[in-house]
Motif scaffolding. Structure first.
Motif, mmCIF file in Angstrom:
data_model
loop_
_atom_site.group_PDB
_atom_site.id
_atom_site.type_symbol
_atom_site.label_atom_id
_atom_site.label_comp_id
_atom_site.label_asym_id
_atom_site.label_seq_id
_atom_site.Cartn_x
_atom_site.Cartn_y
_atom_site.Cartn_z
ATOM 1 N N VAL A 106 -6.948 -21.596 -75.577
ATOM 2 C CA VAL A 106 -6.208 -21.023 -74.451
ATOM 3 C C VAL A 106 -5.069 -20.150 -74.966
ATOM 4 O O VAL A 106 -4.803 -19.068 -74.420
ATOM 5 C CB VAL A 106 -5.696 -22.131 -73.500
ATOM 6 C CG1 VAL A 106 -4.738 -21.566 -72.456
ATOM 7 C CG2 VAL A 106 -6.869 -22.826 -72.811
ATOM 8 N N GLN A 107 -4.412 -20.593 -76.054
ATOM 9 C CA GLN A 107 -3.342 -19.777 -76.637
ATOM 10 C C GLN A 107 -3.884 -18.441 -77.129
ATOM 11 O O GLN A 107 -3.270 -17.401 -76.922
ATOM 12 C CB GLN A 107 -2.656 -20.527 -77.797
ATOM 13 C CG GLN A 107 -1.795 -21.698 -77.352
ATOM 14 C CD GLN A 107 -0.798 -21.337 -76.269
ATOM 15 O OE1 GLN A 107 -0.103 -20.327 -76.374
ATOM 16 N NE2 GLN A 107 -0.740 -22.133 -75.205
ATOM 17 N N ILE A 108 -5.045 -18.480 -77.783
ATOM 18 C CA ILE A 108 -5.645 -17.229 -78.284
ATOM 19 C C ILE A 108 -5.983 -16.305 -77.106
ATOM 20 O O ILE A 108 -5.694 -15.113 -77.127
ATOM 21 C CB ILE A 108 -6.910 -17.531 -79.127
ATOM 22 C CG1 ILE A 108 -6.505 -18.212 -80.448
ATOM 23 C CG2 ILE A 108 -7.699 -16.244 -79.415
ATOM 24 C CD1 ILE A 108 -7.669 -18.679 -81.295
ATOM 25 N N ILE A 109 -6.562 -16.876 -76.057
ATOM 26 C CA ILE A 109 -6.930 -16.072 -74.883
ATOM 27 C C ILE A 109 -5.688 -15.396 -74.294
ATOM 28 O O ILE A 109 -5.699 -14.207 -73.958
ATOM 29 C CB ILE A 109 -7.639 -16.954 -73.823
ATOM 30 C CG1 ILE A 109 -9.069 -17.262 -74.289
ATOM 31 C CG2 ILE A 109 -7.647 -16.279 -72.453
ATOM 32 C CD1 ILE A 109 -9.807 -18.256 -73.424
ATOM 33 N N LYS A 110 -4.585 -16.162 -74.202
ATOM 34 C CA LYS A 110 -3.360 -15.598 -73.612
ATOM 35 C C LYS A 110 -2.728 -14.568 -74.539
ATOM 36 O O LYS A 110 -2.333 -13.487 -74.103
ATOM 37 C CB LYS A 110 -2.359 -16.720 -73.327
ATOM 38 C CG LYS A 110 -2.769 -17.556 -72.124
ATOM 39 C CD LYS A 110 -1.721 -18.589 -71.794
ATOM 40 C CE LYS A 110 -2.075 -19.313 -70.512
ATOM 41 N NZ LYS A 110 -1.200 -20.474 -70.273
ATOM 42 N N ARG A 111 -2.616 -14.930 -75.828
ATOM 43 C CA ARG A 111 -1.953 -14.052 -76.797
ATOM 44 C C ARG A 111 -2.650 -12.699 -76.888
ATOM 45 O O ARG A 111 -2.018 -11.649 -76.882
ATOM 46 C CB ARG A 111 -1.954 -14.755 -78.172
ATOM 47 C CG ARG A 111 -1.193 -14.061 -79.278
ATOM 48 C CD ARG A 111 0.318 -14.185 -79.115
ATOM 49 N NE ARG A 111 0.765 -15.568 -78.931
ATOM 50 C CZ ARG A 111 1.111 -16.391 -79.932
ATOM 51 N NH1 ARG A 111 1.018 -15.977 -81.172
ATOM 52 N NH2 ARG A 111 1.539 -17.610 -79.683
ATOM 53 N N PHE A 112 -3.980 -12.731 -76.958
ATOM 54 C CA PHE A 112 -4.724 -11.481 -77.163
ATOM 55 C C PHE A 112 -5.263 -10.914 -75.850
ATOM 56 O O PHE A 112 -6.038 -9.976 -75.849
ATOM 57 C CB PHE A 112 -5.840 -11.696 -78.187
ATOM 58 C CG PHE A 112 -5.314 -12.056 -79.547
ATOM 59 C CD1 PHE A 112 -4.799 -11.074 -80.387
ATOM 60 C CD2 PHE A 112 -5.290 -13.381 -79.968
ATOM 61 C CE1 PHE A 112 -4.286 -11.409 -81.631
ATOM 62 C CE2 PHE A 112 -4.774 -13.715 -81.215
ATOM 63 C CZ PHE A 112 -4.273 -12.729 -82.053
ATOM 64 N N ASN A 113 -4.832 -11.551 -74.741
ATOM 65 C CA ASN A 113 -5.197 -11.042 -73.433
ATOM 66 C C ASN A 113 -6.715 -10.825 -73.313
ATOM 67 O O ASN A 113 -7.187 -9.785 -72.866
ATOM 68 C CB ASN A 113 -4.447 -9.730 -73.186
ATOM 69 C CG ASN A 113 -4.340 -9.432 -71.719
ATOM 70 O OD1 ASN A 113 -4.652 -10.301 -70.886
ATOM 71 N ND2 ASN A 113 -3.937 -8.225 -71.376
ATOM 72 N N ILE A 114 -7.449 -11.809 -73.771
ATOM 73 C CA ILE A 114 -8.910 -11.709 -73.774
ATOM 74 C C ILE A 114 -9.433 -11.726 -72.338
ATOM 75 O O ILE A 114 -8.955 -12.492 -71.493
ATOM 76 C CB ILE A 114 -9.514 -12.855 -74.612
ATOM 77 C CG1 ILE A 114 -9.140 -12.633 -76.084
ATOM 78 C CG2 ILE A 114 -11.032 -12.942 -74.438
ATOM 79 C CD1 ILE A 114 -9.518 -13.771 -76.993
ATOM 80 N N LYS A 115 -10.394 -10.854 -72.058
ATOM 81 C CA LYS A 115 -10.947 -10.739 -70.705
ATOM 82 C C LYS A 115 -12.281 -11.497 -70.631
ATOM 83 O O LYS A 115 -12.868 -11.854 -71.635
ATOM 84 C CB LYS A 115 -11.193 -9.261 -70.384
ATOM 85 C CG LYS A 115 -9.940 -8.374 -70.475
ATOM 86 C CD LYS A 115 -9.491 -7.990 -69.091
ATOM 87 C CE LYS A 115 -8.391 -6.946 -69.055
ATOM 88 N NZ LYS A 115 -7.273 -7.155 -69.958
ATOM 89 N N THR A 116 -12.732 -11.710 -69.399
ATOM 90 C CA THR A 116 -14.049 -12.319 -69.232
ATOM 91 C C THR A 116 -15.113 -11.281 -69.599
ATOM 92 O O THR A 116 -14.803 -10.088 -69.734
ATOM 93 C CB THR A 116 -14.294 -12.746 -67.769
ATOM 94 O OG1 THR A 116 -14.391 -11.561 -66.965
ATOM 95 C CG2 THR A 116 -13.180 -13.626 -67.250
ATOM 96 N N ILE A 117 -16.349 -11.735 -69.745
ATOM 97 C CA ILE A 117 -17.416 -10.783 -70.074
ATOM 98 C C ILE A 117 -17.633 -9.761 -68.954
ATOM 99 O O ILE A 117 -18.178 -8.697 -69.179
ATOM 100 C CB ILE A 117 -18.755 -11.491 -70.416
ATOM 101 C CG1 ILE A 117 -19.143 -12.495 -69.335
ATOM 102 C CG2 ILE A 117 -18.685 -12.158 -71.777
ATOM 103 C CD1 ILE A 117 -20.533 -13.089 -69.508
ATOM 104 N N GLN A 118 -17.149 -10.104 -67.734
ATOM 105 C CA GLN A 118 -17.246 -9.128 -66.638
ATOM 106 C C GLN A 118 -16.046 -8.187 -66.643
ATOM 107 O O GLN A 118 -15.914 -7.334 -65.772
ATOM 108 C CB GLN A 118 -17.324 -9.840 -65.277
ATOM 109 C CG GLN A 118 -18.532 -10.737 -65.087
ATOM 110 C CD GLN A 118 -18.285 -12.181 -65.532
ATOM 111 O OE1 GLN A 118 -17.278 -12.491 -66.164
ATOM 112 N NE2 GLN A 118 -19.215 -13.059 -65.216
#
Lengths: 187, 159
Positions: free
Chosen positions: B77-89
Motif C-alpha cells: 500500500v505504501q508503494i502504491i501511494k508513494r508512486f501513485n500507481i494506477k489501476t490497470i484501467q
C-alpha cells in the motif's frame, strides 16, 4: 515439483501470498480486500426484507461474490488435486487435550467428531456449527469487517480502528478457546 | 438505489472503482479467489486445529501467516501511494478510511468467539466447503443469518 506443492505450505510462503492479495485487488480493479462483506451482499441480494442496511446496489459489489466463489473453487482444486496424503500434524499438547474430549480424528483439516452432519444434531455439534457461524456473521458485520478487511486490509492501510478490531478478535478468540470452549467440547 | 450505507464505518470489500464492471471482467476476481482458496487449504489456514493452536499459544504458525501478510500488505500500500500507481484501467486507487465505532470492540469480541469455535473466518468457510466438508454450508448459512440479524437490530446496538 508437484510433490512439494502437495506438502503443507509454510507460513512464510502463505502469509506473503495472502498479503499480495491487497495490491492485486487494488490494481486489477480498485477493490479493497475484504471477505465478510460478501455475507452482507448475499443478504442484500436474497433477503433484504426492507432493512435499510441491505438496501444498496449489491450488483455493484458483485466482484466480491465472484471472489468468494473463487475461494470455494480453490478449496475444491486444493483438496482434490493437491491434497496432502498424510494426516494433519498438530501439536502433541492439543492432540492430548482433544483426545480427552473424544476428538481423535486427524484425517482432515476439521475433526469429524465436531464438524459432520451427524454431529449437527448433537448439542455440542449444534453449538460448534450453528452458534459459531452465527457469531462469525453477526460479529464481523458489527465490527465492520473480518480478518481480511480489518487485520490485513485495514492495518495495511495503517488504520488504527482496524488495529482495535484485530486486537478484539484476538481477545475474543483467547477467551473462547481457553475459558469457554473446554466446556462446550466436554458436552 | 443507495450506494453502500455508512460507507465510512463499514468499508470492507469496498468497490472503490467508479467504472462499471461487466459480468465478464468479474471473472478476474474469481481467478484471484481461486488462488487465494488454494493458499488457504495448502497452508492449512482453514484448519480448525491451527486456529486452536494459535489461540492456545501453542504454535507460531498463524502468527507468522498473519504477520507476514500484514507486512507485505503495508509495504504494497505504501508503494502504491508513494508512486501513485494506477489501476490497470487507469483509475486512481482509492482506499476508504476506517472510522472508529464501538462496534469494532463489541463485534470484534463476538467474532473472536465465533472464530475460536468454528476455526474459521468468513473466507475459510467457503474454502472448507470446497474441500468437501459439506456441513459447513450450515455454518455459512448461519453466518449469513447472523449478518442479517445484525442489519435488523443495528440501530438498537451501541456504536
Amino acid at each position: 515439483m508437484l510433490e512439494i506443492i502437495k506438502e503443507p505450505w509454510p507460513w512464510y510462503v502463505a502469509g506473503p501470498l495472502i498479503g499480495l492479495t491487497v495490491p492485486i485487488l487494488l490494481i486489477i480493479g480498485n477493490k479493497s480486500f475484504g471477505i465478510s462483506s460478501s455475507l452482507r451482499h448475499i443478504c442484500a441480494a436474497c433477503i433484504p426484507a426492507n432493512i435499510s442496511f441491505f438496501k444498496y446496489d449489491w450488483k455493484k459489489e458483485s466482484w466480491n461474490l465472484f471472489f468468494v466463489f473463487g475461494i470455494f473453487l480453490g478449496g475444491i482444486i486444493a483438496a482434490y488435486f493437491l491434497a496432502n496424503p498424510n494426516p494433519v500434524e498438530i501439536t502433541a499438547k492439543l492432540s492430548e487435550q482433544l483426545n480427552s474430549y473424544g476428538i481423535t480424528d486427524r484425517s482432515g483439516l476439521l475433526p469429524k467428531e465436531l464438524f459432520s452432519w451427524e454431529s449437527l444434531f448433537t448439542l455440542r455439534g449444534f453449538i460448534m456449527i450453528v452458534v459459531g457461524g452465527f457469531l462469525v456473521g453477526f460479529g464481523t458485520r458489527y465490527a465492520g469487517g473480518c480478518t481480511s478487511g480489518h487485520a490485513i486490509m485495514g492495518i495495511s492501510n495503517l488504520q488504527w480502528p482496524s488495529l482495535v478490531a484485530t486486537i478484539c478478535f484476538m481477545i475474543g478468540g483467547f477467551i473462547m478457546a481457553n475459558l469457554i470452549l473446554p466446556y462446550i467440547l466436554s458436552l | 438505489m443507495n450506494t453502500l450505507e455508512n460507507k465510512n464505518t463499514d468499508t470492507e470489500g469496498i468497490n472503490g472503482s467508479q467504472l462499471k464492471d461487466s459480468g465478464f471482467s468479474n471473472f478476474k476476481y474469481m481467478l484471484v479467489g481461486i488462488l487465494f482458496g488454494i493458499v488457504f487449504v495448502k497452508a492449512e489456514i482453514i484448519s480448525w486445529f491451527r486456529i486452536q493452536e494459535m489461540f492456545q499459544l501453542q504454535s507460531f504458525f498463524m502468527y507468522g501467516v498473519i504477520g507476514s501478510a500484514v507486512l507485505v500488505g503495508i509495504i504494497s500500500v505504501q508503494i502504491i501511494k508513494r508512486f501513485n500507481i494506477k489501476t490497470i484501467q487507469g483509475e486512481k486507487i482509492e482506499i476508504q478510511p476506517k472510522t472508529f465505532s464501538k462496534g469494532q470492540i463489541y463485534g470484534g469480541l463476538l467474532f473472536g468467539f465465533g472464530w475460536a469455535i468454528t476455526g474459521a473466518c468468513p473466507g475459510p468457510l467457503f474454502a472448507q466447503i470446497g474441500t468437501g466438508v459439506t456441513v459447513i454450508v450450515v455454518t455459512l448459512l448461519s453466518a449469513i443469518l447472523g449478518t442479517w440479524f445484525y442489519g435488523l437490530i443495528k440501530d438498537k446496538l451501541p456504536h
